[in-house]
Write a protein that holds these residues in place. Structure first.
Motif, PDB file in Angstrom:
ATOM      1  N   ASP A 143       0.813  -1.218   0.000  1.00 44.42           N
ATOM      2  CA  ASP A 143       0.000   0.000   0.000  1.00 44.42           C
ATOM      3  C   ASP A 143       0.844   1.264   0.000  1.00 44.42           C
ATOM      4  O   ASP A 143       0.325   2.366   0.132  1.00 44.42           O
ATOM      5  CB  ASP A 143      -0.950   0.005   1.199  1.00 44.42           C
ATOM      6  N   GLY A 144       2.168   1.108  -0.127  1.00 40.74           N
ATOM      7  CA  GLY A 144       3.043   2.269  -0.192  1.00 40.74           C
ATOM      8  C   GLY A 144       3.636   2.693   1.128  1.00 40.74           C
ATOM      9  O   GLY A 144       4.505   3.570   1.155  1.00 40.74           O
ATOM     10  N   THR A 145       3.198   2.100   2.231  1.00 41.81           N
ATOM     11  CA  THR A 145       3.771   2.449   3.526  1.00 41.81           C
ATOM     12  C   THR A 145       5.130   1.771   3.703  1.00 41.81           C
ATOM     13  O   THR A 145       5.470   0.830   2.997  1.00 41.81           O
ATOM     14  CB  THR A 145       2.838   2.023   4.672  1.00 41.81           C
ATOM     15  N   THR A 146       5.875   2.260   4.677  1.00 44.78           N
ATOM     16  CA  THR A 146       7.194   1.714   4.984  1.00 44.78           C
ATOM     17  C   THR A 146       7.209   1.186   6.416  1.00 44.78           C
ATOM     18  O   THR A 146       6.675   1.826   7.318  1.00 44.78           O
ATOM     19  CB  THR A 146       8.276   2.799   4.839  1.00 44.78           C
ATOM     20  N   THR A 147       7.819   0.018   6.602  1.00 46.71           N
ATOM     21  CA  THR A 147       7.925  -0.598   7.933  1.00 46.71           C
ATOM     22  C   THR A 147       9.398  -0.732   8.307  1.00 46.71           C
ATOM     23  O   THR A 147      10.220  -1.142   7.491  1.00 46.71           O
ATOM     24  CB  THR A 147       7.261  -1.991   7.951  1.00 46.71           C
ATOM     25  N   ILE A 148       9.715  -0.378   9.539  1.00 45.68           N
ATOM     26  CA  ILE A 148      11.064  -0.537  10.063  1.00 45.68           C
ATOM     27  C   ILE A 148      11.002  -1.424  11.306  1.00 45.68           C
ATOM     28  O   ILE A 148      10.182  -1.198  12.191  1.00 45.68           O
ATOM     29  CB  ILE A 148      11.715   0.834  10.400  1.00 45.68           C
ATOM     30  N   VAL A 149      11.827  -2.464  11.324  1.00 47.00           N
ATOM     31  CA  VAL A 149      11.935  -3.371  12.472  1.00 47.00           C
ATOM     32  C   VAL A 149      13.300  -3.131  13.097  1.00 47.00           C
ATOM     33  O   VAL A 149      14.333  -3.371  12.453  1.00 47.00           O
ATOM     34  CB  VAL A 149      11.805  -4.844  12.040  1.00 47.00           C
ATOM     35  N   ALA A 150      13.312  -2.656  14.335  1.00 43.63           N
ATOM     36  CA  ALA A 150      14.594  -2.323  14.971  1.00 43.63           C
ATOM     37  C   ALA A 150      15.477  -3.558  15.125  1.00 43.63           C
ATOM     38  O   ALA A 150      16.679  -3.518  14.835  1.00 43.63           O
ATOM     39  CB  ALA A 150      14.353  -1.676  16.329  1.00 43.63           C
ATOM     40  N   MET A 151      14.883  -4.689  15.551  1.00 45.04           N
ATOM     41  CA  MET A 151      15.660  -5.915  15.769  1.00 45.04           C
ATOM     42  C   MET A 151      14.821  -7.119  15.355  1.00 45.04           C
ATOM     43  O   MET A 151      13.661  -7.252  15.765  1.00 45.04           O
ATOM     44  CB  MET A 151      16.060  -6.049  17.234  1.00 45.04           C
ATOM     45  N   ARG A 152      15.398  -7.959  14.537  1.00 38.24           N
ATOM     46  CA  ARG A 152      14.706  -9.173  14.097  1.00 38.24           C
ATOM     47  C   ARG A 152      15.587 -10.381  14.391  1.00 38.24           C
ATOM     48  O   ARG A 152      16.760 -10.420  14.017  1.00 38.24           O
ATOM     49  CB  ARG A 152      14.384  -9.120  12.612  1.00 38.24           C
ATOM     50  N   VAL A 153      14.965 -11.367  15.044  1.00 37.30           N
ATOM     51  CA  VAL A 153      15.660 -12.620  15.367  1.00 37.30           C
ATOM     52  C   VAL A 153      14.977 -13.735  14.591  1.00 37.30           C
ATOM     53  O   VAL A 153      13.753 -13.892  14.672  1.00 37.30           O
ATOM     54  CB  VAL A 153      15.608 -12.920  16.878  1.00 37.30           C
ATOM     55  N   THR A 154      15.752 -14.488  13.829  1.00 33.71           N
ATOM     56  CA  THR A 154      15.188 -15.608  13.076  1.00 33.71           C
ATOM     57  C   THR A 154      15.883 -16.903  13.472  1.00 33.71           C
ATOM     58  O   THR A 154      17.107 -16.927  13.691  1.00 33.71           O
ATOM     59  CB  THR A 154      15.337 -15.399  11.562  1.00 33.71           C
ATOM     60  N   ILE A 155      15.097 -17.959  13.582  1.00 35.70           N
ATOM     61  CA  ILE A 155      15.618 -19.292  13.901  1.00 35.70           C
ATOM     62  C   ILE A 155      15.280 -20.203  12.737  1.00 35.70           C
ATOM     63  O   ILE A 155      14.110 -20.374  12.378  1.00 35.70           O
ATOM     64  CB  ILE A 155      14.998 -19.849  15.201  1.00 35.70           C
ATOM     65  N   THR A 156      16.313 -20.754  12.110  1.00 34.67           N
ATOM     66  CA  THR A 156      16.104 -21.652  10.984  1.00 34.67           C
ATOM     67  C   THR A 156      15.584 -22.991  11.470  1.00 34.67           C
ATOM     68  O   THR A 156      16.065 -23.519  12.474  1.00 34.67           O
ATOM     69  CB  THR A 156      17.415 -21.859  10.210  1.00 34.67           C
ATOM     70  N   ALA A 157      14.599 -23.541  10.745  1.00 32.67           N
ATOM     71  CA  ALA A 157      14.002 -24.813  11.154  1.00 32.67           C
ATOM     72  C   ALA A 157      14.996 -25.945  10.967  1.00 32.67           C
ATOM     73  O   ALA A 157      15.654 -26.055   9.938  1.00 32.67           O
ATOM     74  CB  ALA A 157      12.742 -25.074  10.336  1.00 32.67           C
ATOM     75  N   GLY A 158      15.099 -26.774  11.990  1.00 35.15           N
ATOM     76  CA  GLY A 158      15.919 -27.976  11.899  1.00 35.15           C
ATOM     77  C   GLY A 158      15.013 -29.196  11.854  1.00 35.15           C
ATOM     78  O   GLY A 158      13.790 -29.085  11.694  1.00 35.15           O
ATOM     79  N   ALA A 159      15.585 -30.363  12.009  1.00 34.40           N
ATOM     80  CA  ALA A 159      14.787 -31.595  12.006  1.00 34.40           C
ATOM     81  C   ALA A 159      13.796 -31.577  13.159  1.00 34.40           C
ATOM     82  O   ALA A 159      14.184 -31.534  14.333  1.00 34.40           O
ATOM     83  CB  ALA A 159      15.702 -32.802  12.102  1.00 34.40           C
ATOM     84  N   GLY A 160      12.508 -31.590  12.820  1.00 33.58           N
ATOM     85  CA  GLY A 160      11.475 -31.615  13.850  1.00 33.58           C
ATOM     86  C   GLY A 160      11.298 -30.315  14.587  1.00 33.58           C
ATOM     87  O   GLY A 160      10.619 -30.266  15.612  1.00 33.58           O
ATOM     88  N   THR A 161      11.894 -29.217  14.076  1.00 31.20           N
ATOM     89  CA  THR A 161      11.803 -27.919  14.750  1.00 31.20           C
ATOM     90  C   THR A 161      11.138 -26.898  13.834  1.00 31.20           C
ATOM     91  O   THR A 161      11.477 -26.798  12.647  1.00 31.20           O
ATOM     92  CB  THR A 161      13.210 -27.408  15.141  1.00 31.20           C
ATOM     93  N   GLU A 162      10.202 -26.150  14.382  1.00 27.02           N
ATOM     94  CA  GLU A 162       9.511 -25.135  13.603  1.00 27.02           C
ATOM     95  C   GLU A 162      10.338 -23.854  13.558  1.00 27.02           C
ATOM     96  O   GLU A 162      10.948 -23.454  14.548  1.00 27.02           O
ATOM     97  CB  GLU A 162       8.142 -24.836  14.222  1.00 27.02           C
ATOM     98  N   ALA A 163      10.391 -23.210  12.395  1.00 23.75           N
ATOM     99  CA  ALA A 163      11.107 -21.936  12.275  1.00 23.75           C
ATOM    100  C   ALA A 163      10.418 -20.873  13.116  1.00 23.75           C
ATOM    101  O   ALA A 163       9.209 -20.946  13.377  1.00 23.75           O
ATOM    102  CB  ALA A 163      11.149 -21.515  10.816  1.00 23.75           C
TER     103      ALA A 163
END
Length: 246
Positions: A143-163
């Motif tokens: 819609d043309g707006t801008t979003t800024i996330v100060a800090m983002r933590v991501t966990i990659t999915a492993g065997a039997g683990t949800e991201a």
């Protein structure tokens, strides 16, 4: 549908701010500003908390903390504000995964499409075997707006683990308010010409003069050639007698 599922869909698509407001069909938007303190998807979900949004230009504020149901993700406090083409979020006391990732403070601001952020916490980069921390993640929404996330933590999915994805201190706003500021001051009209043509075509009059080809002004300077044999002049009178001899 669970709110966590909505958060997960919005976060992974990069449209975190879009989840914070909706508008009624046909309503005129003046602003599209939103902010929240934390959201988390995965095995330890947290819905957007605390969260505010504004579409009428008025400023909305909220504050509070959050924690996942299993206690692995905690946020001490957050203060968020949105309205008038601006949005901001400030958090403190964040910890996750037994202290593997922390942030003593993180802030994000958005003003008429311009963003900024700061973080005091776990440095950006890889964390453990499957984790990653990023600062100042910015995205442009459909819609043309801008979003800024100060800090983002991501966990990659492993065997039997949800991201999992955790967003901290998120602000969304649009350029110059992010939408129309109101109905046009005047209704466009298809106007007729205000006056008739002021000058009639000038080429409609008859020619001002006849052709200038004139007849010869005098007699020809040379007589036309004759068509017969020239005749001799007649003899003069008294001079026809022959002279006398002897």
């Amino acid at each position: 549908m669970r709110i966590a599922a909505l958060v997960a869909a919005g976060v992974t698509a990069g449209g975190a701010g879009l989840l914070l407001y909706t508008t009624t069909a046909g309503a005129a938007e003046t602003h599209r500003d939103a902010a929240y303190g934390i959201s988390a998807s995965g095995t330890a979900p947290i819905s957007v908390t605390p969260a505010v949004s504004s579409t009428d230009g008025s400023t909305k504020t909220a504050n509070g903390g959050a924690s996942s149901s299993d206690g692995t993700i905690k946020l001490g406090s957050a203060t968020v504000r949105a309205g008038g083409g601006k949005a901001s979020a400030e958090i403190s006391g964040f910890t996750a995964f037994g202290g593997l990732v922390t942030a003593s403070k993180a802030t994000a601001t958005c003003t008429n499409g311009q963003t900024s952020s700061s973080v005091s916490g776990t440095p950006a980069g890889s964390v453990g075997r499957n984790g990653k921390v990023a600062y100042g993640v910015q995205s442009t929404n459909s819609d043309g707006t801008t979003t800024i996330v100060a800090m983002r933590v991501t966990i990659t999915a492993g065997a039997g683990t949800e991201a999992a994805t955790i967003n901290l201190a998120v602000a969304t706003c649009g350029k110059n308010g992010g939408g129309p500021t109101g109905s046009p001051s005047t209704t466009p009209t298809t106007a007729k010409p205000t006056t008739s043509a002021t000058v009639s075509p000038t080429a409609t009059s008859s020619p001002t003069a006849k052709p200038t080809t004139a007849r010869p002004t005098g007699n020809p300077t040379q007589a036309p050639p004759t068509t017969g044999t020239p005749t001799a002049a007649p003899p003069s009178p008294g001079k026809t007698r022959a002279p006398v001899t002897g």
